[in-house]
Motif scaffolding. Structure first.
Motif, PDB file in Angstrom:
ATOM      1  N   GLY A 253       0.864  -1.313  -0.155  1.00 10.94           N
ATOM      2  CA  GLY A 253       0.030  -0.012  -0.013  1.00 10.94           C
ATOM      3  C   GLY A 253       0.844   1.437  -0.008  1.00 10.94           C
ATOM      4  N   VAL A 254       0.304   2.402   0.564  1.00 15.51           N
ATOM      5  CA  VAL A 254       0.982   3.436   0.845  1.00 15.51           C
ATOM      6  C   VAL A 254       2.463   3.555   1.192  1.00 15.51           C
ATOM      7  CG1 VAL A 254       0.999   5.642   1.756  1.00 15.51           C
ATOM      8  CG2 VAL A 254      -1.167   4.715   1.036  1.00 15.51           C
ATOM      9  N   VAL A 255       2.649   2.744   2.298  1.00 16.45           N
ATOM     10  CA  VAL A 255       3.941   2.409   2.763  1.00 16.45           C
ATOM     11  C   VAL A 255       4.988   1.965   1.878  1.00 16.45           C
ATOM     12  CG1 VAL A 255       3.781   0.194   3.922  1.00 16.45           C
ATOM     13  CG2 VAL A 255       5.311   1.905   4.891  1.00 16.45           C
ATOM     14  N   ARG A 256       4.404   1.352   0.702  1.00 16.61           N
ATOM     15  CA  ARG A 256       5.633   0.629  -0.290  1.00 16.61           C
ATOM     16  C   ARG A 256       6.029   1.814  -1.266  1.00 16.61           C
ATOM     17  NH1 ARG A 256       6.845  -3.962  -2.015  1.00 16.61           N
ATOM     18  NH2 ARG A 256       7.408  -4.409  -4.297  1.00 16.61           N
ATOM     19  N   TYR A 257       4.972   2.521  -1.302  1.00 16.81           N
ATOM     20  CA  TYR A 257       5.335   3.795  -2.376  1.00 16.81           C
ATOM     21  C   TYR A 257       6.078   4.816  -1.409  1.00 16.81           C
ATOM     22  CZ  TYR A 257       1.406   2.150  -5.534  1.00 16.81           C
ATOM     23  OH  TYR A 257       0.828   1.390  -6.272  1.00 16.81           O
ATOM     24  N   LEU A 258       5.730   4.975  -0.253  1.00 17.37           N
ATOM     25  CA  LEU A 258       6.762   6.045   0.483  1.00 17.37           C
ATOM     26  C   LEU A 258       8.011   5.348   0.818  1.00 17.37           C
ATOM     27  CD1 LEU A 258       6.946   8.376   2.332  1.00 17.37           C
ATOM     28  CD2 LEU A 258       6.268   6.927   4.372  1.00 17.37           C
ATOM     29  N   TYR A 259       8.040   4.129   0.818  1.00 13.98           N
ATOM     30  CA  TYR A 259       9.545   3.304   0.768  1.00 13.98           C
ATOM     31  C   TYR A 259      10.491   3.712  -0.364  1.00 13.98           C
ATOM     32  CZ  TYR A 259      13.178  -0.046   0.665  1.00 13.98           C
ATOM     33  OH  TYR A 259      14.451  -0.692   0.592  1.00 13.98           O
ATOM     34  N   PHE A 260       9.730   3.367  -1.564  1.00  7.58           N
ATOM     35  CA  PHE A 260      10.709   3.560  -2.948  1.00  7.58           C
ATOM     36  C   PHE A 260      10.825   5.025  -3.040  1.00  7.58           C
ATOM     37  CE2 PHE A 260       9.117  -0.872  -3.533  1.00  7.58           C
ATOM     38  CZ  PHE A 260      10.448  -1.283  -3.811  1.00  7.58           C
ATOM     39  N   PHE A 261       9.723   5.889  -2.694  1.00  8.73           N
ATOM     40  CA  PHE A 261      10.332   7.470  -2.913  1.00  8.73           C
ATOM     41  C   PHE A 261      11.340   7.680  -2.387  1.00  8.73           C
ATOM     42  CE2 PHE A 261      10.099  11.674  -1.341  1.00  8.73           C
ATOM     43  CZ  PHE A 261       9.984  12.442  -2.710  1.00  8.73           C
ATOM     44  N   ILE A 262      11.328   7.284  -0.730  1.00  8.98           N
ATOM     45  CA  ILE A 262      12.538   7.558   0.077  1.00  8.98           C
ATOM     46  C   ILE A 262      13.832   7.042  -0.382  1.00  8.98           C
ATOM     47  CG2 ILE A 262      13.595   7.667   2.368  1.00  8.98           C
ATOM     48  CD1 ILE A 262      10.630   7.634   3.185  1.00  8.98           C
ATOM     49  N   LEU A 263      13.807   5.765  -0.812  1.00 11.64           N
ATOM     50  CA  LEU A 263      14.994   5.055  -1.521  1.00 11.64           C
ATOM     51  C   LEU A 263      15.493   5.619  -2.694  1.00 11.64           C
ATOM     52  CD1 LEU A 263      16.722   2.486  -1.337  1.00 11.64           C
ATOM     53  CD2 LEU A 263      15.185   1.093  -2.672  1.00 11.64           C
ATOM     54  N   ILE A 264      14.612   5.843  -3.579  1.00  9.32           N
ATOM     55  CA  ILE A 264      14.947   6.266  -4.838  1.00  9.32           C
ATOM     56  C   ILE A 264      15.657   7.936  -4.729  1.00  9.32           C
ATOM     57  CG2 ILE A 264      14.177   7.348  -7.332  1.00  9.32           C
ATOM     58  CD1 ILE A 264      12.197   4.855  -7.149  1.00  9.32           C
TER      59      ILE A 264
END
Length: 181
Positions: free
Chosen positions: A112-123
């Motif tokens: 969900g949202v946490v996955r998108y947040l994780y990848f935003f922060i990672l990238i």
């Protein structure tokens, strides 16, 4: 800027370019090399992620301390702290590469949202960690050369970029750590 400052910066310009290009390239190449897949009998260095995450956290604290030091007129302390930050960043890179060369990558298991947040922060962490390299090196050389006006002008951008990279590295670790095997 006087001639001495300008010549010192020019002297290191080639190194700054070489390091700014080669560090991300070497890390990217080595990131894709797994010694175990190549048949080497190496023990996965699975103990490294919390250590290099702690080094990122330490870098963030030291960066803030360096800014506080220089604002309080403690220029030599500021210089020492920045040198330690550069050393911490180099240690992080070595450990990061060593981990990925000996262990399998850990997939992020959040949804969900946490996955998108994780990848935003990672990238953003990865991209800015590449962008910040020349900023750090140029800012550092300007400080060492005594070109404090140009040093300060560039440090206004270097500091928040470097701080974001350090802090986001810790956040990425905290977000993925539950999925380590």
């Amino acid at each position: 800027m006087n001639v001495t400052n300008n010549s010192m910066e020019r002297k290191y310009q080639r190194w700054i370019i070489v390091l700014s290009v080669s560090i991300p390239l070497v890390v990217a190449i080595l990131f894709g090399v797994n010694l175990r897949d190549l048949g080497y009998d190496v023990t996965p260095l699975t103990f490294l992620p919390p250590i290099y995450a702690a080094i990122n956290g330490l870098t963030a604290i030291l960066l803030i301390s360096a800014v506080v030091a220089v604002r309080n007129g403690k220029r030599k302390l500021h210089e020492r702290l920045v040198k330690v930050c550069i050393g911490c960043s180099a240690a992080f890179l070595l450990m990061y590469v060593a981990y990925h060369m000996t262990a399998e990558s850990t997939p992020f298991g959040g949804e969900g949202v946490v996955r998108y947040l994780y990848f935003f922060i990672l990238i953003s962490h990865i991209l800015l960690s590449i962008i910040v390299i020349p900023f750090v090196l140029i800012t550092f050389v300007r400080g060492l050369s005594g070109d404090f006006v140009r040093h300060r002008r560039l440090a206004r951008y270097t500091f928040p970029l470097w701080l974001y990279v350090a802090v986001s590295g810790v956040v990425v670790y905290l977000m993925i750590s539950p999925y380590y095997t």
